[in-house]
Design a protein around this motif. Structure first.
Motif, PDB file in Angstrom:
ATOM      1  N   ILE A 190      -5.751   3.254   0.501  1.00  0.00           N
ATOM      2  CA  ILE A 190      -6.239   2.554  -0.651  1.00  0.00           C
ATOM      3  C   ILE A 190      -6.374   1.049  -0.098  1.00  0.00           C
ATOM      4  CG2 ILE A 190      -6.294   1.966  -3.055  1.00  0.00           C
ATOM      5  CD1 ILE A 190      -4.904   4.703  -3.282  1.00  0.00           C
TER       6      ILE A 190
ATOM      7  N   MET B 228       0.985  -1.159  -0.005  1.00  0.00           N
ATOM      8  CA  MET B 228       0.021   0.038   0.061  1.00  0.00           C
ATOM      9  C   MET B 228       0.986   1.250  -0.064  1.00  0.00           C
ATOM     10  SD  MET B 228      -3.482  -0.538   1.665  1.00  0.00           S
ATOM     11  CE  MET B 228      -3.102   0.560   3.018  1.00  0.00           C
TER      12      MET B 228
ATOM     13  N   VAL C 149     -11.022   3.457  -1.976  1.00  0.00           N
ATOM     14  CA  VAL C 149     -10.309   4.744  -1.844  1.00  0.00           C
ATOM     15  C   VAL C 149     -10.942   5.589  -0.627  1.00  0.00           C
ATOM     16  CG1 VAL C 149      -9.017   6.671  -2.706  1.00  0.00           C
ATOM     17  CG2 VAL C 149      -9.362   4.445  -3.991  1.00  0.00           C
TER      18      VAL C 149
ATOM     19  N   CYS D 234       0.341   4.623   0.696  1.00  0.00           N
ATOM     20  CA  CYS D 234      -0.484   5.558   1.411  1.00  0.00           C
ATOM     21  C   CYS D 234      -0.011   6.042   2.610  1.00  0.00           C
ATOM     22  CB  CYS D 234      -1.874   5.234   1.342  1.00  0.00           C
ATOM     23  SG  CYS D 234      -1.993   3.652   2.138  1.00  0.00           S
TER      24      CYS D 234
ATOM     25  N   GLN E 102     -10.821  -1.742  -5.444  1.00  0.00           N
ATOM     26  CA  GLN E 102     -10.087  -0.907  -4.717  1.00  0.00           C
ATOM     27  C   GLN E 102     -11.509  -0.092  -3.847  1.00  0.00           C
ATOM     28  OE1 GLN E 102      -8.243   0.799  -7.862  1.00  0.00           O
ATOM     29  NE2 GLN E 102      -7.447  -1.237  -7.896  1.00  0.00           N
TER      30      GLN E 102
ATOM     31  N   HIS F  75      -7.006  -2.817  -1.281  1.00  0.00           N
ATOM     32  CA  HIS F  75      -7.152  -3.545  -2.565  1.00  0.00           C
ATOM     33  C   HIS F  75      -7.927  -5.070  -2.111  1.00  0.00           C
ATOM     34  CE1 HIS F  75      -4.293  -1.508  -4.809  1.00  0.00           C
ATOM     35  NE2 HIS F  75      -3.764  -1.144  -3.870  1.00  0.00           N
TER      36      HIS F  75
ATOM     37  N   HIS G 265      -2.999   2.500  -8.520  1.00  0.00           N
ATOM     38  CA  HIS G 265      -4.297   1.943  -8.024  1.00  0.00           C
ATOM     39  C   HIS G 265      -5.369   2.135  -8.934  1.00  0.00           C
ATOM     40  CE1 HIS G 265      -2.337   1.270  -4.168  1.00  0.00           C
ATOM     41  NE2 HIS G 265      -2.010   2.631  -3.995  1.00  0.00           N
TER      42      HIS G 265
END
Lengths: 532, 211
Positions: free
Chosen positions: A100, A1, A90, A3, A88, A102, A442
């Motif tokens: 995000i 990830m 978000v 983020c 996804q 998955h 993403h």
């Protein structure tokens, strides 16, 4: 990830929602980060600074994060499969921080139900036009991977991926490509099977000409190999002074970059991987071959996938030479080229996504610079999509089907599909950069490509195009307009030296003043009514 | 809900490619270190809120490409910066010599009164050292800058240098920030965010309630 850590504290997710949330996250076995939603009985407390720091520490140590959905700016679900179970989720905070999740093995559909049942989301979503209450800033949307038929290129799905048998079908007995336009079209829509990329790419990159026979290509390869090693020889026989200069201008940066390019790709993985050294030689030799361009950062990102598919060092080098020559957006890193690209993109957005364009314009010059898409253009989406999808985009661009600027249609497609937040929340320049930056890797590349093809089709149907975009079609050769009418070109008054516009006269006929594009602007929007 | 920060500053990381700008940033904002990070293309930024002198400062740190291909854009982010890190690699004489060029770019494009700080990164790689600490100090003195040798790898002086530059920027904007420390905070606190555009400003106004 990829983020940033969330900067959030309490969660105001009520118990009904909370229970369901627990069951749905457990069914979504592929959740990358364990999500812990805490209940807060609806109490709101302003968490103190040090408490936030504790949460921060917890996040970093355990990978746990809590999120107050009531405080979020947006919650978006992007389904990636037709059945709408994977994709996804978000989550964007008000401060433009993104998480995000998955869902590779299903479960997102269940979560989607929960969110839809969650009154808060739906209510605020419905009312957000009327209410001024801040809660309404929460955006909730669901994107499915299918485009409505009105937004799809009519020839979509008529081409399968180009595999060996299809490829051989395009060649005649002596190995010449019979009808290059057909081949380009097939690649534009269907892409190339991985197994034959190394064979077909050299054609797309103008290393081999379509008319060449197999025999001629073999002869060319030998001759070009000799040439390549002569270039290398030239590099290796520099005088000490030249060497010093070369090191300073080129080698220093190349050495830094090759070891950090595509190392997660199997082909370049591991210590002392000989392929990294090959990539290095190609780049250094290129700088000798074309000293004007030399080496620019980003070139390693472009050559690496070529080497990984074409494999042969000399062939890769010449493919790279072709790539640098034939892709406008890469070939000359001078400011005016980038300016031109951005100008075309702005104009395309003005035509095809006026709401987004207006938002950019409302931000003034900084907004119109579109910082968020510079990397898209410079690296042709390589950092925005996983390799498999990015390379499909490369192929679609290299096919030069109807336009040399397909990459700009891809940019518009990304904005159309993923830019709603930007408009709805009137994101400022910096936040736009963050928004799209966080979406990198993403996004759904297939969806974007389909949308881009449809946008090209819509562009092709325009009865008139602004003069600012006339050059966009100039180099396209056959194909762009050959099946129908040719659009009228009008002076849009959007260029600084409008008096020198060769289409100024034309504009006078339909409209009294050049520059009064308001009326025409409306017309154009009508044409593009297919969007919403 | 209380605002999560009082003031926002933009800091800019400049220096040759490969000196470790992105690594410094990742270490500071995420406390992570990836030695073989990809090269930065275009521009990127990360944010972090730190507390300096009782003021919650949200810093937006812009990470730039060591080799910028598109100069027009460089000017845009120079212009918006309040603080600048000039970074070299202690194992690269060349990157040290280039600081002069970076500093002159700053003079040309950055606003007057921009705060600068000199960073000699990769201090953990003592065996590769080409630039003596004394040289760093010397250069910093010439330019009237503070100087730190840092290591994103071993987490040396990362927090210190980011905090120091933030302090310098705060000091430089002291006038505009007067009264900031006196609670309760008032809506005027977001003054420095003016260019953040309206929506953010209004969202963040202290009287807003998200409960």
């Amino acid at each position: 990830m990829s983020c940033g850590a969330f900067f959030l504290h309490t969660l105001v997710c009520r118990d009904t929602c909370d229970n369901r949330m627990t069951c749905s996250t457990s069914s979504a076995s592929s959740l990358d980060t364990s999500t812990q939603f805490q209940e807060n009985n609806g109490q709101t407390q302003s968490t103190r600074w040090d408490e936030q720091q504790k949460v921060f520490a917890l996040e970093q140590v355990c990978g746990v994060f809590r999120v107050d959905l009531g405080q979020m700016r947006s919650l978006r679900l992007f389904f990636s499969d037709e059945a709408c179970t994977c994709g996804q989720l978000v989550v964007a905070s008000r401060e433009s921080q993104y998480k995000i999740f998955h869902f590779h093995h299903g479960g997102l559909d269940k979560l989607s139900e929960v969110f839809q049942q969650w009154k808060y989301c739906t209510e605020t979503h419905l009312k957000d036009q009327q209410l001024t209450d801040e809660k309404t800033c929460m955006q909730f949307s669901i994107r499915r991977p299918k485009l409505p038929s009105s937004e799809t290129h009519p020839e979509e799905n008529t081409y399968k991926r180009l595999d060996v048998s299809a490829w051989l079908h395009h060649l005649n007995e002596s190995g010449q490509v019979e009808e290059e336009y057909k081949l380009q079209k097939a690649i534009f829509f269907g892409g190339i099977d991985i197994s034959i990329r190394g064979e077909v790419w050299p054609f797309l990159l103008h290393y081999y000409s379509y008319e060449s026979t197999s025999e001629e290509r073999e002869a060319l390869r030998l001759q070009k190999r000799k040439e390549y090693f002569e270039i290398q020889e030239k590099r290796l026989s520099m005088t000490p002074d030249e060497q010093k200069d070369f090191w300073r201008k080129v080698q220093f940066t190349v050495d830094k970059d090759v070891v950090r390019t595509d190392r997660s790709n199997q082909f370049f993985r591991g210590e002392d991987n000989p392929n990294v050294e090959t990539m290095r030689r190609i780049l250094l030799n290129y700088a000798v071959f074309n000293p004007t361009i030399g080496y620019s950062q980003g070139m390693s990102d472009l050559v690496a996938p070529l080497l990984a598919e074409v494999l042969d060092e000399s062939d890769t080098f010449w493919c790279f030479v072709g790539l640098m020559q034939n892709t406008i957006f890469i070939s000359s890193p001078r400011d005016e080229d980038m300016e031109k690209q951005l100008m075309y993109l702005r104009e395309l957005l003005r035509l095809m996504h006026p709401r987004f364009y207006q938002h950019l314009a409302s931000l003034g010059e900084d907004g119109l610079q579109m910082l968020f898409c510079h990397r898209w253009i410079l690296l042709c989406f390589k950092r925005e999509f996983p390799d498999a999808e990015a390379l499909r985009m490369w192929e679609a661009c290299w096919a030069h089907y109807q336009t040399d600027y397909f990459h700009l249609f891809i940019c518009v497609a990304i904005v159309v599909i993923y830019g709603d937040d930007v408009i709805e929340q009137q994101l400022a320049t910096d936040q736009m950069l963050l928004h799209f930056g966080n979406l990198a890797m993403h996004m759904n590349g297939e969806l974007v490509l389909r949308k881009a093809r449809s946008l090209l089709y819509q562009f092709h149907l325009l009865p008139r195009i602004p003069c600012s975009l006339h050059d966009l079609c100039k180099l396209c050769g056959t194909g762009m307009w050959d099946s129908g009418f040719i659009p009228a070109v009008e002076c849009s008054g959007h260029h600084p030296e409008s008096e020198s516009c060769p289409y100024g006269g034309l504009a006078e006929v339909s409209s009294p003043k050049p520059g009064s594009e308001g009326k025409r602007g409306l017309k154009t929007r009508d044409v593009f009514a297919f969007r919403k | 809900m209380a605002k999560q920060y009082d003031v926002l500053f933009r800091l800019l990381l400049l220096g040759d490619s490969g000196v470790g700008k992105t690594c410094l940033l990742c270490r500071f904002t995420d406390n992570q270190f990836h030695p073989a990070h990809i090269s930065t293309i275009g521009v990127d930024f990360k944010m972090k809120t730190i507390e300096v002198d009782g003021i919650k400062v949200r810093i937006q740190i812009w990470d730039t490409a060591g080799q910028e291909r598109y100069q027009t854009i460089t000017k845009q982010y120079y212009r918006r910066a309040q603080g600048i890190f000039l970074v070299y690699d202690i194992g690269s004489e060349r990157s040290y010599q280039h600081i002069v060029k970076w500093a002159s770019d700053v003079d040309e494009y950055a606003p007057d009164g921009v705060q600068k700080i000199l960073i000699g990164n990769k201090a953990d790689e003592e065996h590769k050292r080409q630039v003596a600490k004394e040289q760093g100090l010397q250069l910093a003195r010439e330019y009237g800058m503070d100087f730190y040798e840092t290591s994103a790898c071993s987490n040396l002086n990362i927090k210190e240098s980011f905090t120091r530059l933030t302090e310098l920027v705060l000091q430089a904007h002291r006038k505009e920030l007067e009264g900031l420390r006196a609670p309760p905070r008032t809506p005027t606190l977001a003054r420095l965010e003016e260019d953040e555009q309206q929506p953010l400003g209004s969202e963040d106004s202290p009287k807003s309630c998200w409960c």
